[in-house]
Scaffold this active site. Structure first.
Site, mmCIF file in Angstrom:
data_model
loop_
_atom_site.group_PDB
_atom_site.id
_atom_site.type_symbol
_atom_site.label_atom_id
_atom_site.label_comp_id
_atom_site.label_asym_id
_atom_site.label_seq_id
_atom_site.Cartn_x
_atom_site.Cartn_y
_atom_site.Cartn_z
ATOM 1 C CE1 TYR A 1 -0.504 1.970 4.304
ATOM 2 C CE2 TYR A 1 0.047 -0.326 4.723
ATOM 3 C CZ TYR A 1 -0.085 0.989 5.167
ATOM 4 O OH TYR A 1 0.212 1.290 6.477
ATOM 5 N N GLY B 1 -2.070 3.377 12.810
ATOM 6 C CA GLY B 1 -1.581 2.407 13.779
ATOM 7 C C GLY B 1 -2.064 2.624 15.195
ATOM 8 C CB ALA B 2 -3.799 5.402 16.926
ATOM 9 C CG ASP C 1 -3.494 -1.653 14.159
ATOM 10 O OD1 ASP C 1 -4.659 -2.077 14.087
ATOM 11 O OD2 ASP C 1 -2.872 -1.177 13.185
#
Length: 327
Positions: free
Chosen positions: A92, A256-257, A259
């Site tokens: 991505y 990513g927060a 996760d």
């Protein structure tokens, strides 16, 4: 070797980060990285001192090598990751728009999309799954292929033998355009712990209200509903609620927060913290990701974490997190 406590299963991809904002047509160069919900959670768990493994498939290409190298550098066990000789590693690109990253995915036919129930017969995967106290899954995997969906169903139906199974909704509408998202209710309800954002639950399940979600998903021991940057609410099977406000954070990048929050909450669960402590550790881990470039952040040192987990409500409310640390 330290025994693995948590196993995270799902696709990760190579990431290309353009050197400037705007259309990719004007980008001269890219910086390479890696990313993916389940591997992000594995890395964040490892950063919090939880021995973690990631199970997936990657292509026999440079991007796959990079994924394995970077996860190993974060202390994540990749011994059960299969290398596919025919299918590529997913990719991505984080195109940078005026309001932040705009991820563009190139994952159709990827190596990870070939994950299937055959994984359960793989000795390396069986060893990790058999010894782990926690298995972490997400809704992304269910959308990748029929085989991936069958694998999730097999894992959720398998005997737990004392192992917890957590499931993060991780709603990605673009992945569900040609698939039926109704299966998500079945999958979520088969887990022990469910994590989901109120906004994504509204889009995927028709409601973001904690009470309505609890009625929709009666079987998990706990639902954790994240209300953006305001608070997170844990709702137990008996209806008991625990709410904890989010920290004030100077955001560098949001990727990513969610996760990282999952990793903090799950680490707190494995370490026997009460619900408030689990939610606070989730917020602290998310804040570390929010104040870092890329998908991974560095959590506060153990002593700082311990003090904040024990802080009275007024002190917790006064905390501010920046790229320089906790204030």
């Amino acid at each position: 070797m330290t025994a693995v406590e948590a196993v995270c299963l799902g696709e990760s991809m190579a990431v290309l980060l353009p050197d400037r904002p705007g259309s990719l047509a004007g980008v001269a160069s890219f910086r390479a990285g890696v990313g993916g919900a389940e591997s992000n959670t594995a890395c964040a768990l490892a950063a919090l001192g939880i021995p973690a493994a990631w199970i997936s498939r990657v292509g026999a290409d440079g991007f796959g090598e990079r994924l394995l190298d970077e996860l190993a550098a974060h202390g994540v066990d990749t011994s059960a990751v299969a290398v596919d000789p025919d299918r590529p590693t997913g990719l991505y690109i984080k195109e940078r728009g005026p309001h932040g990253p705009l991820p563009r995915y190139y994952r159709a036919g990827s190596a990870a999309a070939a994950l299937s129930p055959a994984l359960l017969d793989d000795p390396a995967a069986a060893r990790l799954l058999g010894g782990a106290r926690l298995l972490h899954l997400s809704g992304i995997t269910a959308a990748l292929s029929d085989d991936c969906l069958a694998l999730l169903r097999a894992l959720l139906a398998a005997p737990r033998a004392g192992r917890l199974v957590s499931f993060d909704l991780n709603w990605r509408p673009s992945l569900w355009r040609r698939r039926d998202p109704a299966v998500l209710t079945e999958l979520l309800d088969a887990a022990d712990l469910v994590l989901l954002g109120a906004d994504e639950a509204e889009a995927a399940l028709g409601t973001g209200d904690p009470a309505a979600l609890r009625a929709l998903l009666p079987h998990p021991a706990t639902l954790v509903v994240k209300d953006a940057d305001r608070q997170a609410i844990a709702v137990d099977r008996d209806g008991r609620r625990t709410a904890e406000p989010a920290l004030r954070v100077e955001v560098v990048e949001p990727t990513g927060a969610g996760d990282a929050f999952a990793a903090g909450y799950l680490a707190g669960t494995l370490r026997g913290l009460d619900q408030r402590g689990r939610l606070r550790l989730g917020h602290l881990s998310a804040a570390a990701a929010l104040t870092a470039h890329g998908d991974q952040g560095t959590p506060p040192p153990p002593g700082v974490r311990a003090a904040l987990l024990a802080a009275p409500p007024e002190q917790w409310a006064a905390v501010r997190v920046t790229a320089e640390g906790v204030r």
